[in-house]
Design a protein around this motif. Structure first.
Motif, PDB file in Angstrom:
ATOM      1  N   ALA A 278     -17.597  -9.652 -41.697  1.00 15.11           N
ATOM      2  CA  ALA A 278     -16.536  -8.980 -42.234  1.00 15.11           C
ATOM      3  C   ALA A 278     -15.344  -9.543 -42.239  1.00 15.11           C
ATOM      4  O   ALA A 278     -14.993 -10.353 -41.269  1.00 15.11           O
ATOM      5  CB  ALA A 278     -16.742  -7.827 -41.558  1.00 15.11           C
TER       6      ALA A 278
ATOM      7  N   PRO B  58     -23.858  -4.103 -36.888  1.00 15.07           N
ATOM      8  CA  PRO B  58     -24.090  -3.797 -35.550  1.00 15.07           C
ATOM      9  C   PRO B  58     -22.522  -3.441 -34.955  1.00 15.07           C
ATOM     10  O   PRO B  58     -21.557  -3.870 -35.401  1.00 15.07           O
ATOM     11  CB  PRO B  58     -23.952  -5.420 -34.886  1.00 15.07           C
ATOM     12  CG  PRO B  58     -23.474  -6.264 -35.987  1.00 15.07           C
ATOM     13  CD  PRO B  58     -23.797  -5.271 -37.298  1.00 15.07           C
ATOM     14  N   SER B  60     -20.477  -2.440 -31.251  1.00 11.89           N
ATOM     15  CA  SER B  60     -20.465  -2.420 -29.574  1.00 11.89           C
ATOM     16  C   SER B  60     -20.630  -1.165 -28.950  1.00 11.89           C
ATOM     17  O   SER B  60     -19.891  -0.184 -29.511  1.00 11.89           O
ATOM     18  CB  SER B  60     -19.423  -3.234 -28.838  1.00 11.89           C
ATOM     19  OG  SER B  60     -19.369  -4.669 -29.510  1.00 11.89           O
ATOM     20  N   GLY B  74     -16.304   2.269 -31.214  1.00 18.22           N
ATOM     21  CA  GLY B  74     -15.022   2.368 -31.776  1.00 18.22           C
ATOM     22  C   GLY B  74     -15.091   1.368 -32.922  1.00 18.22           C
ATOM     23  O   GLY B  74     -15.387   0.092 -32.891  1.00 18.22           O
ATOM     24  N   ARG B  76     -13.778  -0.399 -36.828  1.00 19.87           N
ATOM     25  CA  ARG B  76     -12.751  -0.682 -37.640  1.00 19.87           C
ATOM     26  C   ARG B  76     -13.301  -0.577 -38.988  1.00 19.87           C
ATOM     27  O   ARG B  76     -14.469  -1.065 -39.473  1.00 19.87           O
ATOM     28  CB  ARG B  76     -12.007  -2.040 -37.233  1.00 19.87           C
ATOM     29  CG  ARG B  76     -11.055  -2.615 -38.422  1.00 19.87           C
ATOM     30  CD  ARG B  76     -10.506  -3.759 -37.616  1.00 19.87           C
ATOM     31  NE  ARG B  76      -9.197  -3.192 -36.969  1.00 19.87           N
ATOM     32  CZ  ARG B  76      -8.697  -4.028 -36.055  1.00 19.87           C
ATOM     33  NH1 ARG B  76      -9.162  -5.136 -35.796  1.00 19.87           N
ATOM     34  NH2 ARG B  76      -7.715  -3.501 -35.283  1.00 19.87           N
ATOM     35  N   VAL B  80     -17.661  -2.333 -46.742  1.00 18.85           N
ATOM     36  CA  VAL B  80     -18.399  -1.332 -47.357  1.00 18.85           C
ATOM     37  C   VAL B  80     -19.171  -0.432 -46.533  1.00 18.85           C
ATOM     38  O   VAL B  80     -19.023   0.904 -46.750  1.00 18.85           O
ATOM     39  CB  VAL B  80     -19.836  -2.097 -48.202  1.00 18.85           C
ATOM     40  CG1 VAL B  80     -20.762  -1.171 -48.880  1.00 18.85           C
ATOM     41  CG2 VAL B  80     -19.236  -3.105 -49.014  1.00 18.85           C
ATOM     42  N   LEU B  81     -19.901  -0.711 -45.492  1.00 20.70           N
ATOM     43  CA  LEU B  81     -20.649   0.233 -44.579  1.00 20.70           C
ATOM     44  C   LEU B  81     -19.457   0.996 -43.816  1.00 20.70           C
ATOM     45  O   LEU B  81     -19.500   2.081 -43.763  1.00 20.70           O
ATOM     46  CB  LEU B  81     -21.540  -0.753 -43.571  1.00 20.70           C
ATOM     47  CG  LEU B  81     -22.173   0.523 -42.819  1.00 20.70           C
ATOM     48  CD1 LEU B  81     -23.812   0.329 -42.866  1.00 20.70           C
ATOM     49  CD2 LEU B  81     -22.013   0.326 -41.326  1.00 20.70           C
ATOM     50  N   THR B  82     -18.714   0.292 -43.043  1.00 19.32           N
ATOM     51  CA  THR B  82     -17.669   0.961 -42.325  1.00 19.32           C
ATOM     52  C   THR B  82     -16.787   1.997 -43.056  1.00 19.32           C
ATOM     53  O   THR B  82     -16.674   2.981 -42.752  1.00 19.32           O
ATOM     54  CB  THR B  82     -16.646  -0.091 -41.690  1.00 19.32           C
ATOM     55  OG1 THR B  82     -16.209  -0.859 -42.632  1.00 19.32           O
ATOM     56  CG2 THR B  82     -17.551  -0.659 -40.639  1.00 19.32           C
ATOM     57  N   ARG B 240     -21.279 -12.442 -34.288  1.00 20.21           N
ATOM     58  CA  ARG B 240     -21.734 -13.334 -35.316  1.00 20.21           C
ATOM     59  C   ARG B 240     -22.333 -12.306 -36.367  1.00 20.21           C
ATOM     60  O   ARG B 240     -22.425 -11.066 -36.043  1.00 20.21           O
ATOM     61  CB  ARG B 240     -23.035 -14.354 -34.857  1.00 20.21           C
ATOM     62  CG  ARG B 240     -22.371 -15.417 -34.167  1.00 20.21           C
ATOM     63  CD  ARG B 240     -21.808 -16.344 -35.242  1.00 20.21           C
ATOM     64  NE  ARG B 240     -21.205 -17.697 -34.760  1.00 20.21           N
ATOM     65  CZ  ARG B 240     -20.404 -18.088 -33.863  1.00 20.21           C
ATOM     66  NH1 ARG B 240     -19.489 -17.087 -33.300  1.00 20.21           N
ATOM     67  NH2 ARG B 240     -19.955 -19.187 -33.322  1.00 20.21           N
ATOM     68  N   MET B 242     -24.843 -10.209 -38.076  1.00 19.85           N
ATOM     69  CA  MET B 242     -26.332  -9.727 -37.460  1.00 19.85           C
ATOM     70  C   MET B 242     -27.016  -8.784 -38.400  1.00 19.85           C
ATOM     71  O   MET B 242     -26.200  -7.996 -39.001  1.00 19.85           O
ATOM     72  CB  MET B 242     -26.162  -9.216 -36.173  1.00 19.85           C
ATOM     73  CG  MET B 242     -25.662 -10.080 -35.045  1.00 19.85           C
ATOM     74  SD  MET B 242     -25.575  -9.327 -33.603  1.00 19.85           S
ATOM     75  CE  MET B 242     -24.867 -10.616 -32.403  1.00 19.85           C
TER      76      MET B 242
HETATM   77  C1  LIG Z   1     -22.601  -7.774 -31.557  1.00 25.95           C
HETATM   78  C2  LIG Z   1     -21.304  -7.213 -32.570  1.00 25.95           C
HETATM   79  C3  LIG Z   1     -20.647  -5.928 -32.049  1.00 25.95           C
HETATM   80  C4  LIG Z   1     -19.629  -5.663 -32.938  1.00 25.95           C
HETATM   81  N1  LIG Z   1     -18.770  -4.542 -32.427  1.00 25.95           N
HETATM   82  C5  LIG Z   1     -17.855  -4.004 -33.203  1.00 25.95           C
HETATM   83  C6  LIG Z   1     -17.463  -2.791 -33.012  1.00 25.95           C
HETATM   84  O1  LIG Z   1     -17.360  -2.606 -31.632  1.00 25.95           O
HETATM   85  N2  LIG Z   1     -16.266  -2.430 -33.662  1.00 25.95           N
HETATM   86  C7  LIG Z   1     -16.027  -2.793 -34.897  1.00 25.95           C
HETATM   87  O2  LIG Z   1     -15.501  -2.422 -35.784  1.00 25.95           O
HETATM   88  N3  LIG Z   1     -16.884  -3.815 -35.440  1.00 25.95           N
HETATM   89  C8  LIG Z   1     -17.854  -4.394 -34.392  1.00 25.95           C
HETATM   90  N4  LIG Z   1     -18.285  -5.490 -35.092  1.00 25.95           N
HETATM   91  C9  LIG Z   1     -18.218  -6.070 -36.563  1.00 25.95           C
HETATM   92  C10 LIG Z   1     -19.222  -5.191 -37.338  1.00 25.95           C
HETATM   93  O3  LIG Z   1     -20.404  -5.351 -37.325  1.00 25.95           O
HETATM   94  C11 LIG Z   1     -18.594  -5.424 -38.827  1.00 25.95           C
HETATM   95  O4  LIG Z   1     -17.107  -5.065 -38.764  1.00 25.95           O
HETATM   96  C12 LIG Z   1     -19.444  -4.741 -39.932  1.00 25.95           C
HETATM   97  O5  LIG Z   1     -20.511  -5.354 -39.730  1.00 25.95           O
HETATM   98  C13 LIG Z   1     -18.944  -4.678 -41.023  1.00 25.95           C
HETATM   99  O6  LIG Z   1     -19.612  -4.026 -42.180  1.00 25.95           O
HETATM  100  P1  LIG Z   1     -19.125  -3.491 -43.485  1.00 25.95           P
HETATM  101  O7  LIG Z   1     -20.496  -3.644 -44.252  1.00 25.95           O
HETATM  102  O8  LIG Z   1     -18.108  -2.214 -43.331  1.00 25.95           O
HETATM  103  O9  LIG Z   1     -18.094  -4.845 -44.039  1.00 25.95           O
HETATM  104  P2  LIG Z   1     -18.347  -5.745 -45.159  1.00 25.95           P
HETATM  105  O10 LIG Z   1     -17.099  -6.846 -45.084  1.00 25.95           O
HETATM  106  O11 LIG Z   1     -18.127  -5.003 -46.437  1.00 25.95           O
HETATM  107  O12 LIG Z   1     -19.633  -6.516 -45.061  1.00 25.95           O
HETATM  108  C14 LIG Z   1     -20.137  -7.091 -46.152  1.00 25.95           C
HETATM  109  C15 LIG Z   1     -21.563  -7.417 -45.875  1.00 25.95           C
HETATM  110  O13 LIG Z   1     -21.341  -8.675 -44.942  1.00 25.95           O
HETATM  111  C16 LIG Z   1     -22.199  -8.711 -43.829  1.00 25.95           C
HETATM  112  N5  LIG Z   1     -21.514  -8.497 -42.686  1.00 25.95           N
HETATM  113  C17 LIG Z   1     -20.225  -8.729 -42.418  1.00 25.95           C
HETATM  114  N6  LIG Z   1     -20.024  -8.831 -41.064  1.00 25.95           N
HETATM  115  C18 LIG Z   1     -21.189  -8.630 -40.358  1.00 25.95           C
HETATM  116  C19 LIG Z   1     -21.649  -8.641 -39.002  1.00 25.95           C
HETATM  117  N7  LIG Z   1     -20.677  -8.965 -38.124  1.00 25.95           N
HETATM  118  N8  LIG Z   1     -22.751  -8.630 -38.882  1.00 25.95           N
HETATM  119  C20 LIG Z   1     -23.581  -8.358 -39.854  1.00 25.95           C
HETATM  120  N9  LIG Z   1     -23.479  -8.493 -41.166  1.00 25.95           N
HETATM  121  C21 LIG Z   1     -22.092  -8.480 -41.551  1.00 25.95           C
HETATM  122  C22 LIG Z   1     -22.943  -7.351 -44.012  1.00 25.95           C
HETATM  123  O14 LIG Z   1     -24.074  -7.757 -44.793  1.00 25.95           O
HETATM  124  C23 LIG Z   1     -22.194  -6.319 -45.030  1.00 25.95           C
HETATM  125  O15 LIG Z   1     -22.902  -5.587 -45.689  1.00 25.95           O
HETATM  126  C24 LIG Z   1     -19.348  -6.100 -34.231  1.00 25.95           C
HETATM  127  C25 LIG Z   1     -20.128  -7.257 -34.460  1.00 25.95           C
HETATM  128  C26 LIG Z   1     -21.184  -7.606 -33.726  1.00 25.95           C
HETATM  129  C27 LIG Z   1     -21.908  -8.730 -34.225  1.00 25.95           C
END
Ligand SMILES: Cc1cc2nc3c(=O)[nH]c(=O)nc-3n(C[C@H](O)[C@H](O)[C@H](O)COP(=O)(O)OP(=O)(O)OC[C@H]3O[C@@H](n4cnc5c(N)ncnc54)[C@H](O)[C@@H]3O)c2cc1C
Ligand code: SF4
Ligand code: SF4
Ligand code: FES
Lengths: 337, 278
Positions: A278, B58, B60, B74, B76, B80-82, B240, B242
């Protein structure tokens, strides 16, 4: 392990009897190449096949399948529709590929989809004679001791058939009348002669001992940039490799209502967005880093964890990569020879 | 048959509110009470949140296993998903699976002093560790909590941490890069400027944990090394991409390791030894 004899002329009658277990698949010709195709008619079976385009992994981890169907927040695993199949003609290196996938999918956190497909897929191995792209002898994957249900070893007039599992035993019992149980001394001689002749047919040799150390020494090597510059990021190498398991997940909503499916489909670490997170940061922005990861995983990670490389010497990457980035050119470059 | 590792478990949103403008606190609970009470995890582990039709991501865990019943995140709003998650209200249901990852090696921290260094969103996982150690205070030595944010209104759990400053069994040090409110009573400067308050550290008896934006790691680790803390006693959590959380999809692979299973907590020695981690 039980070994039986099956006369070659009886092969098709035997395979025909397996339809009670499930659909039968085997090597069939497709243009210049071969694929594992469905054998509604056993005459399509073409045993001249040496390597199919896609490996047998396509049956255990299909290129695309649904993991769940959902309605609202209720998810239902899609495990019922997994068909029972018999795959005939799987070569030893491919069976070793399955053993690697078994470790990967069945040990830590068993994957129920793989588990179910493995259970529903009868693997009928078949001996082979290598071409100039095979090097299974170097990877120690040119014979099999496990991972199959039946393994057919082709000799002059008959097959020696190893029974490798309880399912294999059931399958043999479907037409026990076609098999002979007493293996004669001259059969053994014929087999031993065949073995050493076949061993001598491996022209390509790729010694992979010490690869983790050699990879480490090449961490900053210019070879990665050299390969990276040529790479097309097409992902074909991952698709054809029997041991590449990476995937992506996508949800699909039905046009109306709040139901849909969660799909899993093949992915490749050679594709540029594979490690994007992200915010757009890409942990492996350039091609050299991605090529390096592919080979680190095959030649270092796996050896460190399981004691052998995640390469079974099938030669598919050699056959497939349009710009000659393959296990042979990479290992050769890594060793600087 | 064994349970399907990918099956999201329905959990109810119990409470949600904004921690800062774009980070929201989510408190969730498994629908069945016995499951809610038996769900165990370690500080530093994460869970995968699932929205049907959108996908999974994913996050934390921010709560502590010493207070069972509710899981806290918590999150941010970045994509898309958030964004969809931010539209959900109390009592709506989300899918959650896990916990995953190695988490912090808590047993190694016993009787040791602990320096917890946090930047920005890193407060989410390290709050879990902080609360856990405070709930089990007798098992640990001195505890230092150093948290840096860019501005006062970007500090997560600000009131909670300000309250903790009142405790005499914890050294809670807060800092902002810049005070644009004129009301900030704590330190001003990047998080490393708080290190001057660390006096009389016995490095061999100390573990340090770090989580924050990528740029922070190098500077913080340099400070910790200057204090003489051994490389294997400096721990950090990494991020990373995931998808599966269980070592299958391959997206989190770095060299020879799976961040989702072998991590997300790594030591500074791991980082030097395995390359590419940061
Ligand atoms: C171990 C771990 C702990 C985390 N803890 C937190 C937390 O406590 N708070 C927080 O706000 N965020 C955390 N994150 C980050 C969070 O997972 C990403 O912000 C989230 O995946 C964003 O999703 P989105 O669909 O809203 O974002 P988008 O940018 O729309 O993502 C688009 C696509 O990119 C892919 N993608 C982008 N980033 C990731 C990612 N890190 N992992 C898997 N796929 C991804 C997905 O396929 C997603 O559909 C953590 C990530 C990891 C790996
Ligand atoms: S790396 Fe190449 S030769 Fe080795 S198993 Fe994969 S496709 Fe076959
Ligand atoms: S190495 Fe070859 S097959 Fe693989 S992605 Fe690059 S160009 Fe395609
Ligand atoms: S997240 Fe899928 S392998 Fe780690």
């Amino acid at each position: 392990m039980k070994v039986l004899k099956l006369q070659k002329r009886n092969l098709n009658s035997y395979l025909e009897s397996l339809r009670v277990f499930g659909e039968i698949y085997g090597p069939v010709r497709k243009d210049e190449k071969y694929i594992y195709g469905q054998l509604d008619d056993l005459d399509k079976l073409d045993l001249r096949m040496l390597r199919t385009i896609l490996p047998v992994k396509k049956f255990l981890v299909p290129p695309k399948f649904n993991t769940f169907s959902f309605e609202g927040y209720t998810y239902k695993p899609e495990l019922e529709k997994i068909p029972r199949r018999v795959i005939f003609g799987v070569h030893p290196c491919e069976i070793h590929g399955l053993l690697i996938l078994d470790k990967f999918f069945l040990e830590r956190f068993p994957d129920p989809y793989y588990q179910e497909r493995r259970k529903n897929t009868a693997i009928l191995g078949l001996s082979c004679v290598p071409d100039e792209k095979c090097f299974a002898k170097s990877t120690g994957t040119h014979f099999v001791e496990s991972g199959f249900d039946l393994a057919f070893n082709e000799l002059q007039d008959f097959y020696l058939v190893w029974v490798g599992s309880s399912l294999g035993d059931d399958l043999v019992r479907l037409r026990l009348d076609l098999f002979e149980e007493d293996i004669k001394e001259r059969d053994l001689h014929e087999y031993m002669k065949w073995r050493s002749w076949r061993d001598s047919q491996y022209k390509l040799k790729l010694d992979m001992t010490g690869m983790p150390d050699i990879m480490e020494l090449n961490y900053n090597s210019p070879i990665w940039k050299k390969f990276g510059d040529k790479d097309l990021s097409c992902g074909a190498c991952s698709m054809v490799c029997p041991t590449c398991p990476c995937y992506n997940v996508r949800d699909q909503l039905k046009p109306v209502g709040n139901s849909g499916e969660r799909q899993r489909h093949w992915d490749s670490c050679m594709f540029k967005p594979f490690a994007v997170v992200a915010g757009g940061h890409n942990f492996r922005e350039n091609r050299a880093e991605r090529v390096k990861l592919w080979y680190t995983h095959k030649l270092k990670a796996f050896i460190t964890e399981f004691g052998k490389p995640a390469c079974v010497g099938c030669g598919r990457c050699i056959d497939t990569c349009p710009v000659d980035i393959n296990i042979k050119t990479v290992v050769t470059a890594l060793k600087g020879v | 048959m064994a349970t399907n590792v990918y099956l999201p478990e329905p959990m109810r949103i119990v409470r949600r509110f904004n921690l800062i403008s774009d980070v929201r606190f989510f408190q969730v609970r498994p629908l069945a009470m016995d499951r809610a009470l038996s769900l165990d995890y370690l500080p530093g582990q994460f869970m995968i949140v699932s929205l049907p039709g959108i996908g999974e991501a994913p996050f934390s865990i921010s709560s502590t296993p010493s207070r069972p019943g509710l899981i806290e995140f918590g999150i941010r709003n970045v994509g898309v998903l958030t964004e969809q998650l931010f539209k959900l209200k109390e009592n709506e249901i989300i899918g959650v699976r896990g916990p995953y990852g190695n988490g912090f090696p808590i047993s190694k921290f016993e009787k040791k002093d602990l320096i917890i260094v946090v930047g920005g969103l890193g407060a989410v996982p390290l709050r879990s560790l902080l609360l856990y150690t405070l709930d089990n205070r007798d098992r640990f030595g001195k505890i230092y909590f150093l948290y840096g944010a860019r501005r006062p209104n970007e500090m997560l759990f600000l009131n909670e941490f300000l309250e903790l400053k009142g405790r005499d069994d914890l050294n809670c040090l807060l800092s902002v890069d810049k005070d644009d409110t004129g009301k900030w009573t704590e330190n001003v400067g990047v998080v490393t400027t708080l290190f001057k308050h660390l006096k009389g550290i016995n490095p061999n008896n100390t573990y340090a944990t770090v989580c924050g934006p990528p740029v922070m790691y190098k500077f913080v680790i340099d400070e910790l090394l200057k204090l003489g803390i051994p490389k294997h006693q400096i721990l950090m959590t990494l991020e990373r991409r995931m998808h599966c959380g269980v070592g299958k999809c391959g997206h989190c692979v770095i060299g020879s390791i799976y961040t989702c299973m072998d991590g997300p907590v790594f030591s500074h020695w791991d980082v030097l030894h395995m390359k590419d981690l940061i």
